[in-house]
Scaffold this motif. Structure first.
Motif, mmCIF file in Angstrom:
data_model
loop_
_atom_site.group_PDB
_atom_site.id
_atom_site.type_symbol
_atom_site.label_atom_id
_atom_site.label_comp_id
_atom_site.label_asym_id
_atom_site.label_seq_id
_atom_site.Cartn_x
_atom_site.Cartn_y
_atom_site.Cartn_z
ATOM 1 N N LEU A 104 0.830 -1.211 0.000
ATOM 2 C CA LEU A 104 0.000 0.000 0.000
ATOM 3 C C LEU A 104 0.866 1.263 0.000
ATOM 4 O O LEU A 104 0.509 2.267 -0.614
ATOM 5 C CB LEU A 104 -0.966 -0.016 1.188
ATOM 6 N N ARG A 105 2.015 1.205 0.668
ATOM 7 C CA ARG A 105 2.934 2.354 0.613
ATOM 8 C C ARG A 105 3.450 2.570 -0.800
ATOM 9 O O ARG A 105 3.551 3.702 -1.275
ATOM 10 C CB ARG A 105 4.121 2.126 1.568
ATOM 11 N N GLU A 106 3.768 1.473 -1.498
ATOM 12 C CA GLU A 106 4.234 1.587 -2.886
ATOM 13 C C GLU A 106 3.157 2.190 -3.776
ATOM 14 O O GLU A 106 3.436 3.008 -4.657
ATOM 15 C CB GLU A 106 4.631 0.207 -3.430
ATOM 16 N N CYS A 107 1.940 1.784 -3.523
ATOM 17 C CA CYS A 107 0.794 2.285 -4.290
ATOM 18 C C CYS A 107 0.636 3.786 -4.054
ATOM 19 O O CYS A 107 0.504 4.572 -5.000
ATOM 20 C CB CYS A 107 -0.436 1.500 -3.837
ATOM 21 N N LYS A 108 0.682 4.174 -2.789
ATOM 22 C CA LYS A 108 0.555 5.596 -2.429
ATOM 23 C C LYS A 108 1.705 6.427 -3.033
ATOM 24 O O LYS A 108 1.500 7.544 -3.514
ATOM 25 C CB LYS A 108 0.556 5.733 -0.903
ATOM 26 N N ALA A 109 2.905 5.847 -3.049
ATOM 27 C CA ALA A 109 4.067 6.558 -3.584
ATOM 28 C C ALA A 109 3.904 6.873 -5.067
ATOM 29 O O ALA A 109 4.532 7.789 -5.598
ATOM 30 C CB ALA A 109 5.343 5.738 -3.358
ATOM 31 N N GLN B 278 -0.195 1.852 9.564
ATOM 32 C CA GLN B 278 1.189 1.980 9.084
ATOM 33 C C GLN B 278 1.302 2.451 7.634
ATOM 34 O O GLN B 278 2.382 2.826 7.202
ATOM 35 C CB GLN B 278 1.901 0.631 9.211
ATOM 36 N N ALA B 279 0.204 2.379 6.903
ATOM 37 C CA ALA B 279 0.234 2.796 5.501
ATOM 38 C C ALA B 279 -0.713 3.979 5.334
ATOM 39 O O ALA B 279 -1.909 3.865 5.594
ATOM 40 C CB ALA B 279 -0.181 1.640 4.594
ATOM 41 N N ASP B 280 -0.171 5.101 4.897
ATOM 42 C CA ASP B 280 -0.941 6.338 4.807
ATOM 43 C C ASP B 280 -1.694 6.401 3.485
ATOM 44 O O ASP B 280 -1.219 6.990 2.510
ATOM 45 C CB ASP B 280 0.017 7.531 4.957
ATOM 46 N N ILE B 281 -2.864 5.771 3.461
ATOM 47 C CA ILE B 281 -3.695 5.762 2.253
ATOM 48 C C ILE B 281 -5.136 5.591 2.733
ATOM 49 O O ILE B 281 -5.370 4.962 3.769
ATOM 50 C CB ILE B 281 -3.258 4.606 1.310
ATOM 51 N N ASN B 282 -6.095 6.187 2.025
ATOM 52 C CA ASN B 282 -7.496 5.984 2.407
ATOM 53 C C ASN B 282 -7.956 4.613 1.929
ATOM 54 O O ASN B 282 -7.755 4.261 0.768
ATOM 55 C CB ASN B 282 -8.394 7.041 1.765
ATOM 56 N N ILE B 283 -8.595 3.875 2.827
ATOM 57 C CA ILE B 283 -9.197 2.589 2.466
ATOM 58 C C ILE B 283 -10.689 2.681 2.790
ATOM 59 O O ILE B 283 -11.055 2.999 3.929
ATOM 60 C CB ILE B 283 -8.563 1.414 3.252
#
Ligand SMILES: [Zn+2]
Length: 322
Positions: free
Chosen positions: A56-61, A88-93
């Protein structure tokens, strides 16, 4: 301003940013996992959570701000694990409620419901509305949309019961709907007919997996009835190759349908339906980054404008959740 519920709480729909409209964090059969933890792929709680955080971090990046996760009953929805990942992963789910079946409903519903052995109001509607209004299973996380499915088996009694319950919960709450469909059997049109009969606003419906088809006539009919087309299985090239998926979006955009398409992969950080290594070999691009890395550049190259990309990735999801 209008808010949409996410795993971390309400977010202004205007700040959802780039949205992948159909991705799963985890797809797990809990009963199988508890009894056959190594089949078909081994489960390790800490490793899987860490892996999801990385993905998810890679996706957000890559500029994706939000993923919409239609994991419901039948796919192993378990919100505390999603919360642990999201810490731990800064993305909206965005979480969902509903039931995923191609045929039968869970036995917990077989004997309880209108006209059944225990003749009560449809319990599915009550449970879906509770997930939306009060939160899911004692967590503070509220479902923001509804999910059901119809596959090659068609409108079986179980599929129809879930679909009507989803429609009724939509009417009661106003929350949008995503339907897993099989475009080769034109089941998007069946879903539209059943949902419309329940009073659903078809402009609040994503007809999922429409992108598995190159049948432009079918796609136009679904979109003309008001719903969004889920061009949402990029990377699942075994079902339809990359070139054809891309060309279909290009042609639909050229015909003026950018306002009726949303994009995604239908990928998962972990799915226990397959042996992990075999899946990796068979569909190497089936992950959250394929659209950012490969699909968007290909769409641009073939004439899809920046404005149309923004429409599909930002504006349509915002409108759907507003
Ligand atoms: Zn899915």
């Amino acid at each position: 301003m209008s808010n949409v519920e996410t795993v971390r709480g309400p977010v202004d729909t205007a700040s959802l940013g780039n949205v992948l409209m159909h991705e799963h964090v985890f797809v797990i059969g809990t009963e199988m996992q508890q009894n056959y933890p190594d089949y078909p792929s081994a489960w390790d709680e800490d490793a899987r959570v860490a892996d999801a955080v990385t993905k998810l971090r890679e996706c957000k990046a890559r500029g994706i701000d939000t993923i919409v996760d239609p994991t419901v009953i039948g796919l192993g929805r378990y919100i505390p694990r999603i919360q642990a990942v999201n810490e731990q992963a800064d993305i909206n789910i965005i979480a969902a409620t509903g039931i995923y079946t191609y045929n039968e409903i869970p036995f917990q519903f077989h004997y309880n419901g209108p006209g059944l052995l225990f003749d009560v109001a449809e319990p599915m509607v009550e449970l879906f509305v509770k997930d939306i209004r009060d939160g899911i299973a004692g967590t503070a996380v509220k479902a923001a949309f509804l999910k059901c499915a119809i596959e090659v088996q068609g409108l079986t009694p179980g599929v129809e019961r879930v679909m009507r319950a989803v429609g009724q919960a939509h009417v009661e709450t106003g929350k949008p709907i995503t339907v897993h469909t099989n475009p080769h059997t034109e089941s998007g049109l069946v879903a539209q007919r059943v949902l419309a009969a329940e009073g659903v606003d078809l402009s609040k419906v994503v007809i999922g997996h429409s992108g598995d088809s190159t049948d432009l006539d079918y796609l136009c009919r679904v979109a003309d009835a008001g719903s969004y087309l889920g061009m949402d299985r990029f990377g699942l090239d075994l079902l339809l190759p990359f070139e054809q998926r891309v060309d279909t979006v290009v042609e639909m955009a050229r015909r003026g349908y950018a306002e009726k398409m949303v994009l995604a992969h239908d990928a998962a950080c972990f799915i226990d339906w397959f042996v992990a290594d075999a899946k990796e070999q068979a569909v190497p691009n089936w992950n959250f980054n394929h659209i950012s890395d490969d699909v968007i550049p290909a769409l641009r190259e073939r004439g899809v404008t920046e404005e149309q990309l923004t429409t599909m990735l930002v504006d349509n999801p915002r409108r759907y959740f507003s």
